[in-house]
Every structure is written in C-alpha cells, then in structure tokens.
Enzyme design. Structure first.
Site, mmCIF file in Angstrom:
data_model
loop_
_atom_site.group_PDB
_atom_site.id
_atom_site.type_symbol
_atom_site.label_atom_id
_atom_site.label_comp_id
_atom_site.label_asym_id
_atom_site.label_seq_id
_atom_site.Cartn_x
_atom_site.Cartn_y
_atom_site.Cartn_z
ATOM 1 N N GLU A 186 0.818 -1.218 0.000
ATOM 2 C CA GLU A 186 0.000 0.000 0.000
ATOM 3 C C GLU A 186 0.854 1.270 0.000
ATOM 4 O OE1 GLU A 186 -3.069 0.717 -0.334
ATOM 5 O OE2 GLU A 186 -4.194 -1.125 0.016
ATOM 6 N N SER A 187 1.833 1.335 0.870
ATOM 7 C CA SER A 187 2.509 2.617 1.098
ATOM 8 C C SER A 187 4.017 2.537 1.169
ATOM 9 C CB SER A 187 2.004 3.222 2.415
ATOM 10 O OG SER A 187 2.405 2.414 3.516
#
Length: 624
Positions: A483-484
């Site tokens: 995700e990040s």
C-alpha cells in the site's frame, strides 16, 4: 552527508521556484549563497538552463564534463539536444545523442530525423514502430510520419489501424488528427464523434443504415465500443441488427472487442465471442490485451488446451513474462507433459516473486530463501554515504522534494552491483526512507538481504492493534508494504492516506465504529491512528469473506462488492485462477504481491508453520 546549513534550504527552494517561473534575476540572487553545498550541481543547472539557447558550446560542455555521469548533466544534455533538434543542427546532435541516457519520444524522433537526413536505412523501420500507438506523439515525430506516409511506408491500412487504437482508448482527438493522412472524404467527422460521446445508442439508431463507406463503419464500430462500456447486452443487440453491413474482418474485430469487454465484466459469454471472432474467414489480429484476456477466460473456464493455444499465439516477448510461463507449465501438466512443464517451472522457481513461489510449490518445494542475508559492512555503508548522488538525494528528501529525490536516487543506483545496492538500501533505511530501502534491495541479482526487502518498521505500535483485532502480523505487513512502502504521510492521487492508504470516507466510517471523538481527516496520517483505523477495516473485510486473505485483499483494494462480484456464478474457483482473472490491473497485481509478501514476512518473523502460497490463495466459493 553535508546537511544544508541554516537558510540554505529556504534559499534552494526559493531559487527552484524562481527557475520554474523563469525569473533569472532571482535565480542569480539565491545562487550566491548556494555555491558550495551538496546541491550545487542543481544550482548550476538552473542558472545555465535559463540561457541554454544562447549559451556557447564550450560552457555547456564544461558543465557536462564537470558533472559527468550525474542526473543533472543528463538532464541538461537532453534539454540541449531538444534545442539542437529543433534547429536541425544534426552534426552536433549526432555527436551528443549517444551520450544521453534518458531518451523520451521527442528526442527519439529528433534522432530519427537526424538519421533519415543521414540516409540511415534502418531509421524508417524503427520510425514505423513508433506509429502504432493510441497516444499523441510529439511534434518532432510528425515530419517523420509525413515522410513515411508520402513514401508509402505507412499504408492506408496502417493509418486505420492506428485510428482504431486511438478510438479504443477513447482518444478521439488523436484519431481525428491521424485521419487527416487519409483522403479528404475519409477524415473522421468531429461532430459525429461528439454525438457518440454524448449518446452512442442514439447515434447508432440515427445512422443505422449509413455504413457504406470505411469511415462510416469505423465510426459505427467506435460507437459500439463506447456502448460496450456501459453494457454488453445493448451493444450486442445493436450489433446483431447491423453486422451484415460490415466485412468479415470488421466482424472479427468487433466480436473480439465484445469478448474483451465481456471478459472484463466476468460475462460467461466472453469465451464464445472470442471463438466466434477467431472463426471468421478474415480474422482481425488480437491486441496483446485481448490475447491476455482470451487466455484468462479460457483459464477461468478450465479450457487448458485453449490456454496453451492462446499463450503460444502471443508475441515471444509476452510469452516470456513470468505469468504466461507459469500458466503454460500448468497447461502442460494437465496434459501429462510433466518433463516439459518442469523445464519451465525449474528456472521460474528461482525467481523471488509470486510466480516464482507458485512454481516452487508446483515442484513440491517448500518456501525458501538464501540461508544468510548479505550484511553490508560499516565501511561499505560509510563509503555509500559519501557517494555524491546519494548525498544529493538525501538533501532533496530533507527538503521534502520527494519526486526530485526519487529521480536522483534511481539515477545514482542504476549501475550498482549487489553489494552497492544493499549498502545504499541500508543508508536509506537508516534515514527512514523505507520505500527507497525496499525498492533498492529488491534489485539485487545474487546477493540478497530479505530483511531490507521486507522491512517491518513500527512493530511496537503494531503489536497492540494486531492483538486487539486478532490479525496475522505477516498479512498486515504484506499489505502495508504494498500500500505505502511504509511512507507514513503518503497520499495517493485518489485521496487515500497514510500507511494503510485509507480513503476519507472509509476512515470516517471506521472512526465512527470505534467511537473516536473529534475525528478529522488530517489525523489519518498519524501512524497510531492510521494503524488503528486500517486494521479495523482489514478485520472487517476478512470477517466478510470468512477469513480468506485473497478475497480480503481484493476487497481492501477494490471494495467488498467487487470482490464478491468477481466470483464464479456456479463453480468454486482455484484461488490462483480467481486472482488471475480479476478485471482491474491494479487489484490483480495487488493481491498477488500482498500474499507473496506475507510469505516472506512470516519467515522473517519466525512464524511456524508458514502456510503455502497455494493455501493462502485457497478456493473461492461461487456466488450461489
């Protein structure tokens, strides 16, 4: 690393803004205080770039020599080549162009112009390859295309092929521009294209008997393709009424488009339409996207012979992708050709990827990674911190210029060997640049450090929320990594925020469920708040899908409704096949990476036993 002294950071940012606005006076003013620090090459670049069109060759070459093999030198050389190309200073262009690393379409076309002027016989063939795209090409390509059309090296059929590519992508402006290479009576009608954009169904009703010319038929096919985006049935019903007015090649083309759009909607009729398109007396060639989806539909339907046929009809470069090597091996296994299958699986199993792990499991090999992680020495790390490009990247990160910093970092490590890559990854990790550490460590070929590839920061903050939600730590870390890359304050173009990339509406809903008082969106990038909200939502989607990680990952990325919709109507699906036939490119890649990440995190955390990737994928039950 030499840090920016007080005031220098502000001066650099002010100078950068002055350069952006073309204010040469302010650029010169701020440059006085920035001559000796780590970002001095950028300072010189900004000063020189503003006057590049009138600067003498000696000054330019002195800068290029002084900053040899740096990103700013390559950037300036590209800027200079663009000026030389526009002025058609071909001798100097030909001398400098081979030294350039970052070549875009604009410069490639200037190079082709120079080669055509020098009567390079291969230039025309290479220019033709640039023609077949749905994208708008730079002005520097126009003169080349004009020559190729005039000399017949781009035929009218080639023109129509590119028009179709553009219309399929919805680039009507590009399609209309390209149609100007055709006779005047075949130029696409702008008004009709606008009518289609407003209401394709109405357009097809209005002109249902007006398909006599090629241009009329192409516009009608575009209207049908637009209608397909909103619903398969409407478009197919309209096609059934008018298809006899089209030649067989056009019928094959539309049926393959119909099949492709149906496949993306998980419509069970897709395979039949693909087969109908292939049964035409004049089969229109499938694009790579359509070939891939024909193979995926065959896979979903369990037609292994057709899966093999589709893969073998792909271009050779496409066949070499790990996804198609894996499924080709699976197809061979269904036919009992185990030796041939294993010849594909064995080399694939050495790749540290989703398909590499799947290949291992097909061969009966359990999860494994190198016995020892390569650990950079203190000397290697110290030496790496003194590399000028690394110092510049760190300074740019310090100024929160993440895009420029990423470019500097990627440029600097581009030719590093494994030991240098791992030392650079360690430097990034020590500066809290977790995304750079991971993205650098994954580039190694033979020496690896899987602790750097699969970093696990924030474990103290994570333990409490994991215990509260009863979540698998490896799965959560596998998801956050994708995700990040552990960038706490990251915000996506869609608006998702923080470590677990929560959309504002989702964050607000979860905050309400948790009874959080005075919640505001800016709190989502706080690490503790983000983990609390994100793990609650992940637990929510896991519960919705009976604790199946595959479906929970799909739901987390694309929404629970879509994850449910992508199941088969009647039959259970092997999890790997469900994952392979997810219509969204991003989600399809996402679920594979998240589950594969989970394997490595489980190993790094010492979890026992480690479920296989096949077990994590599971079996997906039907809708009914």
């Amino acid at each position: 690393m030499k840090s920016l002294v007080a005031g220098q950071g502000e001066d650099f940012l002010a100078m950068r803004e002055a350069f952006r606005t073309g204010d040469a006076t302010r650029v010169t003013f701020y440059a006085r205080n920035l001559q000796n620090h780590v970002l001095a090459p950028y300072v010189e670049y900004y000063q020189l770039r503003l006057y590049l069109g009138t600067t003498d060759i000696g000054t330019i070459r002195a800068f290029l020599a002084r900053h040899h093999d740096s990103l700013v030198a390559d950037r300036l050389r590209g800027d200079w080549l663009r000026i030389l190309g526009k002025k058609q200073h071909w001798a100097l262009f030909a001398e400098e162009y081979p030294k350039l690393n970052n070549k875009d379409d604009d410069l490639i076309c200037y190079s082709l112009q120079q080669r055509l002027a020098a009567r390079d016989r291969e230039a025309s063939d290479q220019a033709r390859l640039l023609w077949f795209t749905e994208r708008d090409m730079p002005d520097s390509c126009t003169s080349i295309f004009n020559i190729l059309v005039t000399t017949g090296q781009i035929s009218s059929e080639d023109i129509w092929s590119r028009i179709r590519l553009a219309l399929e992508a919805g680039n009507t402006r590009v399609a209309r521009h390209i149609s100007r290479y055709l006779p005047v009576n075949q130029v696409l009608n702008e008004q009709r294209l606008k009518e289609i954009a407003r209401d394709p169904q109405h357009y097809l009703e209005k002109y249902q008997h007006d398909f006599r010319s090629r241009v009329d038929r192409e516009i009608a096919l575009f209207a049908l393709s637009q209608l397909l985006r909103s619903g398969t049935n409407q478009a197919y019903a309209r096609w059934h009424k008018i298809h006899k007015q089209f030649p067989e090649s056009d019928q094959s083309y539309f049926l393959s488009t119909l099949a492709y759009r149906a496949a993306l909607k998980q419509d069970p009729r897709a395979l039949g339409w693909f087969l109908d398109a292939a049964n035409s007396k004049r089969v229109y060639p499938l694009t790579e996207a359509k070939l891939a989806w024909k193979a995926r539909v065959a896979l979903r339907e369990g037609k292994w012979d057709l899966v093999m046929q589709c893969i073998e009809s792909m271009p050779s470069a496409m066949q070499q992708a790990d996804v198609w090597r894996y499924w080709k091996a699976r197809s061979l296994k269904t036919k009992g050709e185990l030796v041939a299958a294993n010849e594909i699986l064995a080399p694939l199993s050495h790749e540290h990827s989703y398909y590499g792990q799947m290949a291992k499991e097909e061969l009966g090999v359990m999860f494994s990674e190198p016995a020892a992680n390569y650990q950079s020495s203190m000397q290697e790390i110290s030496d790496m911190q003194r590399v000028p490009g690394i110092q510049r990247a760190l300074a740019l990160y310090q100024l929160n210029l993440r895009v420029e910093a990423n470019r500097e970092w990627v440029w600097t490590i581009r030719n590093f060997n494994d030991e240098q890559l791992l030392a650079a990854a360690e430097v990034a990790y020590r500066h809290g640049l977790y995304d750079r550490a991971i993205n650098t460590a994954i580039q190694t070929v033979s020496q690896h450090n899987f602790n750097l590839r699969y970093l696990a920061p924030y474990r103290e903050q994570m333990r409490e929320v994991l215990r509260y939600q009863e979540l698998d730590e490896a799965f959560v870390y596998g998801l956050i990594r994708q995700e990040s890359r552990f960038i706490a304050d990251i915000k996506s173009s869609a608006g998702a925020m923080g470590l677990m990339q929560l959309m504002p509406a989702t964050a607000k809903w979860v905050a309400g469920k948790l009874g959080m008082q005075n919640f505001h969106n800016h709190l989502v990038t706080d690490i503790n708040t983000n983990l609390r909200l994100g793990t609650y939502y992940l637990k929510h989607v896991l519960t919705l899908f009976n604790n199946q990680p595959l479906l929970a990952a799909a739901a987390y990325n694309a929404g629970p409704g879509r994850a449910k919709q992508w199941r088969d109507d009647m039959r259970p699906l092997e999890g790997a096949i469900y994952a392979e036939t997810i219509p969204f490119n991003e989600t399809r890649d996402y679920v594979k990476v998240v589950l594969n990440n989970s394997m490595y995190y489980a190993n790094n955390f010492g979890h026992q036993p480690i479920p296989t990737l096949t077990q994590r994928l599971g079996t997906v039950s039907p809708k009914q």
